[in-house]
Design a protein around this motif. Sequence first.
Motif, short mmCIF file in Angstrom:
data_model
loop_
_atom_site.label_atom_id
_atom_site.label_comp_id
_atom_site.label_asym_id
_atom_site.label_seq_id
_atom_site.Cartn_x
_atom_site.Cartn_y
_atom_site.Cartn_z
N GLN A 154 -6.71 33.13 95.46
CA GLN A 154 -7.42 34.43 95.84
C GLN A 154 -8.80 34.21 96.32
O GLN A 154 -9.52 33.21 95.34
CB GLN A 154 -7.22 35.11 94.49
N PRO A 155 -9.13 34.71 97.23
CA PRO A 155 -10.51 34.48 97.78
C PRO A 155 -11.58 35.02 96.96
O PRO A 155 -11.41 36.06 96.36
CB PRO A 155 -10.62 34.91 99.24
N TYR A 156 -12.79 34.30 96.87
CA TYR A 156 -14.07 34.88 96.25
C TYR A 156 -14.45 36.39 97.07
O TYR A 156 -14.23 36.31 98.29
CB TYR A 156 -15.12 33.84 96.31
N GLU A 157 -15.02 37.11 96.51
CA GLU A 157 -15.59 38.57 97.14
C GLU A 157 -16.39 38.46 98.30
O GLU A 157 -16.33 39.21 99.04
CB GLU A 157 -16.26 39.29 96.04
N PRO A 173 -9.79 35.95 105.74
CA PRO A 173 -9.33 36.67 106.91
C PRO A 173 -8.69 35.88 108.15
O PRO A 173 -7.75 36.02 108.76
CB PRO A 173 -9.93 37.92 107.11
N ALA A 174 -9.63 35.04 108.47
CA ALA A 174 -9.31 34.36 109.76
C ALA A 174 -8.06 33.27 109.55
O ALA A 174 -7.33 33.14 110.48
CB ALA A 174 -10.77 33.52 110.15
N MET A 175 -8.39 32.57 108.26
CA MET A 175 -7.21 31.67 107.96
C MET A 175 -5.81 32.18 107.99
O MET A 175 -4.89 31.89 108.40
CB MET A 175 -7.53 31.02 106.58
N SER A 176 -5.74 33.56 107.39
CA SER A 176 -4.61 34.36 107.32
C SER A 176 -4.04 34.58 108.56
O SER A 176 -2.68 34.51 109.05
CB SER A 176 -4.80 35.69 106.55
N THR A 177 -4.99 35.10 109.53
CA THR A 177 -4.41 35.06 110.95
C THR A 177 -3.78 33.92 111.56
O THR A 177 -2.73 34.26 112.27
CB THR A 177 -5.63 35.77 111.73
#
Length: 244
Positions: free
Chosen positions: A107-110, A116-120
């Motif tokens: 879970q990313p820090y706020e 988001p870029a890594m998920s893409t």
Amino acid sequence: MPNELIWFIFLFTHFCLILLAIYLFGKKALFVIIAISIIICNMQVIKTVELFGFIATLGNIVYGGLFLATDLLGEVFGKNEARKGVWLGFFSMIVMTLSMQFALWFQPYENDFAHPAMSTIFGFMPRILFASLAAYLVSQHHDVWAFHFWRNRFHGRHLWLRNNLSTLVSQAADSLVFVMLAFYGVFSGTVLLSILLTTYLFKVMVALLDTPIVYAGRWALKQHLIKYGNPNRMAGDYDFPDER
């Protein structure tokens, strides 16, 4: 700067770096090139660009370096070493994909900006991985087999011809398997066909342009062996006759 110019600059830079690595580190460099090439090209291939008026994916130049490395391993150190390089590439891709999937599960820090870029990029990776590994294993094992088939037929001569004969057929199989498994249903049929044809076209261009690099790489390996020796060299292996 136009994409076409960037493509040629990258081609020149990439193969110069490969030759430098071979000259400095010899056989070990070939295994490293295989490991990093399979990782880099599978990230680059997600990006589509326009080159010479065609729609194409990136990664073709780096992937061409992978074929160059396995051909040089087979040429100088034998078929078993080339196959070892193929399986090293397979293992490297598995490790990279698993590592990045674990990174996405955190879970990313706020205030994080990278997730988001890594998920893409890496969220699409499992499908890319499946397509890539299937295409990689088919094409690389064919390349190793075909290279030595033609090497025996030509009695160890005509390196330029057997390099291209093995690579061009292997790249055709690679392009067909990868594009269909990776992008079927993602793009329309017209775009899919365009990507397939142009992907193979650019692979052919890379394969033909890297022919002098094969000879240069063979020379760089010879210089490294002369300077440092190679205790791992297999008995009865290639003795660097004058090639045509």
